[in-house]
Scaffold this motif. Sequence first.
Motif, PDB file in Angstrom:
ATOM      1  N   ILE A 106      -2.089   5.512  -9.427  1.00  0.00           N
ATOM      2  CA  ILE A 106      -2.552   4.202  -8.985  1.00  0.00           C
ATOM      3  C   ILE A 106      -1.666   3.107  -9.564  1.00  0.00           C
ATOM      4  N   GLY A 107      -1.300   2.167  -8.696  1.00  0.00           N
ATOM      5  CA  GLY A 107      -0.454   1.056  -9.105  1.00  0.00           C
ATOM      6  C   GLY A 107      -1.202  -0.255  -9.105  1.00  0.00           C
ATOM      7  N   GLU A 108      -0.532  -1.306  -8.676  1.00  0.00           N
ATOM      8  CA  GLU A 108      -1.131  -2.636  -8.726  1.00  0.00           C
ATOM      9  C   GLU A 108      -2.106  -2.847  -7.576  1.00  0.00           C
ATOM     10  N   PHE A 126       0.822  -1.218   0.000  1.00  0.00           N
ATOM     11  CA  PHE A 126       0.000   0.000   0.000  1.00  0.00           C
ATOM     12  C   PHE A 126       0.855   1.267   0.000  1.00  0.00           C
ATOM     13  N   GLY A 127       2.153   1.120   0.165  1.00  0.00           N
ATOM     14  CA  GLY A 127       3.035   2.285   0.036  1.00  0.00           C
ATOM     15  C   GLY A 127       3.769   2.689   1.278  1.00  0.00           C
ATOM     16  N   ILE A 128       3.656   1.936   2.365  1.00  0.00           N
ATOM     17  CA  ILE A 128       4.410   2.263   3.572  1.00  0.00           C
ATOM     18  C   ILE A 128       5.795   1.664   3.408  1.00  0.00           C
ATOM     19  N   GLU A 129       6.726   2.490   3.011  1.00  0.00           N
ATOM     20  CA  GLU A 129       8.056   2.012   2.636  1.00  0.00           C
ATOM     21  C   GLU A 129       9.028   1.941   3.809  1.00  0.00           C
ATOM     22  N   SER A 130       8.675   2.540   4.933  1.00  0.00           N
ATOM     23  CA  SER A 130       9.574   2.532   6.083  1.00  0.00           C
ATOM     24  C   SER A 130       9.727   1.107   6.604  1.00  0.00           C
ATOM     25  N   THR A 158       0.953   5.731  -5.410  1.00  0.00           N
ATOM     26  CA  THR A 158       2.199   6.476  -5.212  1.00  0.00           C
ATOM     27  C   THR A 158       1.856   7.958  -5.198  1.00  0.00           C
ATOM     28  N   PRO A 159       1.928   8.618  -4.043  1.00  0.00           N
ATOM     29  CA  PRO A 159       1.606  10.054  -3.998  1.00  0.00           C
ATOM     30  C   PRO A 159       2.505  10.831  -4.957  1.00  0.00           C
ATOM     31  N   TYR A 160       1.927  11.774  -5.665  1.00  0.00           N
ATOM     32  CA  TYR A 160       2.714  12.563  -6.612  1.00  0.00           C
ATOM     33  C   TYR A 160       2.221  14.000  -6.644  1.00  0.00           C
ATOM     34  N   GLY A 161       3.133  14.880  -6.971  1.00  0.00           N
ATOM     35  CA  GLY A 161       2.794  16.291  -7.103  1.00  0.00           C
ATOM     36  C   GLY A 161       3.162  16.857  -8.454  1.00  0.00           C
ATOM     37  N   LEU A 162       4.046  16.168  -9.183  1.00  0.00           N
ATOM     38  CA  LEU A 162       4.504  16.637 -10.488  1.00  0.00           C
ATOM     39  C   LEU A 162       3.664  16.013 -11.593  1.00  0.00           C
ATOM     40  N   VAL A 163       3.101  16.862 -12.421  1.00  0.00           N
ATOM     41  CA  VAL A 163       2.288  16.391 -13.552  1.00  0.00           C
ATOM     42  C   VAL A 163       3.084  16.440 -14.845  1.00  0.00           C
ATOM     43  N   GLU A 164       3.847  17.512 -15.020  1.00  0.00           N
ATOM     44  CA  GLU A 164       4.558  17.693 -16.288  1.00  0.00           C
ATOM     45  C   GLU A 164       5.767  18.591 -16.064  1.00  0.00           C
ATOM     46  N   LEU A 165       6.855  18.286 -16.749  1.00  0.00           N
ATOM     47  CA  LEU A 165       8.074  19.096 -16.692  1.00  0.00           C
ATOM     48  C   LEU A 165       8.461  19.484 -18.107  1.00  0.00           C
ATOM     49  N   ARG A 166       8.653  20.774 -18.327  1.00  0.00           N
ATOM     50  CA  ARG A 166       9.104  21.248 -19.633  1.00  0.00           C
ATOM     51  C   ARG A 166      10.020  22.446 -19.455  1.00  0.00           C
ATOM     52  N   LEU A 167      10.782  22.741 -20.493  1.00  0.00           N
ATOM     53  CA  LEU A 167      11.673  23.897 -20.470  1.00  0.00           C
ATOM     54  C   LEU A 167      10.914  25.138 -20.889  1.00  0.00           C
ATOM     55  N   LEU A 198       2.944  11.526   4.704  1.00  0.00           N
ATOM     56  CA  LEU A 198       2.662  11.372   3.280  1.00  0.00           C
ATOM     57  C   LEU A 198       2.461   9.899   2.921  1.00  0.00           C
ATOM     58  N   GLU A 199       3.323   9.019   3.443  1.00  0.00           N
ATOM     59  CA  GLU A 199       3.183   7.584   3.170  1.00  0.00           C
ATOM     60  C   GLU A 199       1.857   7.050   3.706  1.00  0.00           C
ATOM     61  N   MET A 200       1.518   7.416   4.920  1.00  0.00           N
ATOM     62  CA  MET A 200       0.293   6.914   5.532  1.00  0.00           C
ATOM     63  C   MET A 200      -0.952   7.405   4.792  1.00  0.00           C
ATOM     64  N   THR A 201      -0.946   8.665   4.419  1.00  0.00           N
ATOM     65  CA  THR A 201      -2.097   9.207   3.699  1.00  0.00           C
ATOM     66  C   THR A 201      -2.231   8.534   2.337  1.00  0.00           C
ATOM     67  N   GLY A 202      -1.115   8.299   1.668  1.00  0.00           N
ATOM     68  CA  GLY A 202      -1.151   7.595   0.387  1.00  0.00           C
ATOM     69  C   GLY A 202      -1.660   6.175   0.533  1.00  0.00           C
ATOM     70  N   ALA A 203      -1.296   5.508   1.638  1.00  0.00           N
ATOM     71  CA  ALA A 203      -1.777   4.144   1.871  1.00  0.00           C
ATOM     72  C   ALA A 203      -3.286   4.137   2.088  1.00  0.00           C
TER      73      ALA A 203
END
Length: 721
Positions: free
Chosen positions: A582-584, A520-524, A559-568, A542-547
């Motif tokens: 969302i993962g498996e 569920f994403g608790i990596e500790s 997997t909690p994320y904040g970045l949608v797109e990166l461009r110059l 952050l891990e707990m909320t994502g779980a």
Amino acid sequence: MSDSRRKKPLLVAEKRYGRTATKSARKSAKPKAKPAAAKKKRTTARKPARKQNPIVAFFRRIIGWVLRLVWSLVWRTSFVVALIVSFAVGYVYLTLPDVDELLDGRARGSVTLLDRDDRVFAWRGDQFGGVVTADTVSKHLKNAVVATEDKRFYRHFGISPRGVASAVRINLREGRGPLSGHGGSTLTQQTAKLLCLGVAYDPDDWESEAAYVRDCRRGSLGRKAKEAIYAMAMEVKYTKDEILSVYLNRAYMGGGAYGAEAAAQRYFGKPAANLTPAEGAMLAGLLTAPSSLAPTANLQRSQDRAATVLRLMNEQDYLSEKDTAFYQANPATLSEAAKANAGGYFADWVMASGPEFFTRNTTEDVILKTTLDPVIQAAAEEGLRWVFENKVREGSKAQAAIVVMSADGAVRAMVGGRETQVSGAFNRATQAKRQTGSAFKPFVYATALERGAHYDDKVLDEPYCQNIPGSGQWCPKNYTGKYYGDVSLTFALQNSLNIPAVKVSEQAGRENVRTVASMFGIESDLAAGPALALGASESSLLEMTGAYAGILNGGSSVTPYGLVELRLLGDESSLMGSGGGIGERVISDAAARELIWMMEKVVSEGTGARAQMPGWQVAGKTGTTQAARDAWFIGFTSEYVAGVWMGYDDNTPLTGVTGGGLPAEIWREAMVRIHEGVEPKPLPAFVPKPQPKKVWTPDRPKRSGIEDVVNGILRDIFGGN
């Protein structure tokens, strides 16, 4: 007959020419009588001069000789110095590049962060909005800079002896050394200093960029001499407006903004060409102390400084009395984005989680589109602030953190501490690893449900002990100190009973619980002993909320994320996209729905009652660690998942605080604000049906995927949850 012996007068010339001739002869004879007078005159002229005192004469000759020697040395030395300076200026002149190469001198690039609606909410790195010139910027900014920094800019030749003398006089009057404090530098000299006298930054030659900058800012006498030569060479090479253009592009103006365009966009959300006199005065006022005078750091101080600049502009006839009075009474204010200074913790997290060569150490100008929702961010900040102002005793040093995300892991808000208007601060939402306490229990029950248990299965709550190898006997106790006998899994979870949680964990398999939690994403690192079920392991908010988001979305990892797109900057195509989502699948949809129903009882009937929201179904779980060092509440509606942690940075125990207390109230205050104007929707929980009472054992077969598919089809046909 005459007497021939009678003496007759001689026949002379005057007889011959009559009386006139006689008179002339007499006149010509008179000068013979003057020699005595002439002799007298000669005697007077040769009269010896009065003798001087020999000592005075000696010193007069010495002084005269010294003065002649000094004069000789002065003009010769001046000539040599002028010759040397001319050669030095000529040499520097030959090394100066074209002015276009000097306009952007940053050693690293900038990062501009956009929210989910493509609005700028934060800046990082060395912000550079683009090249401006003295002709393209607002005349008010140009006039303000000249009036403040160098009012004789258009009249001197790079250095100002008058300015230096004035600075020395001020320094001495204020009790400093002649070269300490005010330097009397012209705008040209300041530009030379910004260029570091032509020495470019090389990471191999300097310990850090800060060390390079310090060396460029040195004020020694030798450095000042080099600076003056460089400034005079610039005056020969470039026009006054070209020098001013370099200055306007390179000057640091606080808030990470380098140059007028970046500062105008950073503080006012407009190009430098459109600045008003008040805005131009505010930017010019930053030049003396950009970090402390930045309007984002202290708006009132920046406005006061701008009022002084407006007065200087008036004194130098750049502004009329009427306009000066008007703009002093109506000072510049920040743009909405700069005023909000939203997402400081969020921006720091995105920068830290992105690729280093495009975020922390970028040499390019980068645009990051993120998941941040400024409305949700403001609501989270306001909810936390309200509780601390109204529910927490004054002077408390307790801290709190909030994370809000969608069910797919898109983080919409993040508050890493009570001080919200920060950048680069310790982020308790992502960096703090704390014991989770009972907030971990949903993953124990998720494992049991996935392995065949049901919400109404029974477990015996009674005194319970285990022998732990190397540690002896371990006997967990309920928080209330009571035992409740045969209880359902739902009752055990909603009342956060410890003994049933340990028994369920042991029956479902400790390793299985560890696997489910980590998936569920608790990596500790998760505890290896039976205390695993009681949240003895450490994790981040952050891990707990994502779980928990994985539970809401039906049992798939997130997997909690904040970045949608990166461009110059300037490019339309992106270099990379989202790094989360969302993962498996971890547990079945049926198990997730049953768990959601059980967690809803935690809020509607159990320890999380203070998190109830009018009109909304809420599911969640409280958590309190040993000695109340940490207090948690993590929960969700059908729209958003939010986690709250509260505690002290030094692990001091909280007084009278549990997860069902202040953390639940912070959660409610934030989520009520977040859901304003949103139509309530029910949670995706199942509708329980009466079943025979039984005690769950791990021998019951695990749910099959076919069973989930069939149940899903039946729900689609007949409706309901």
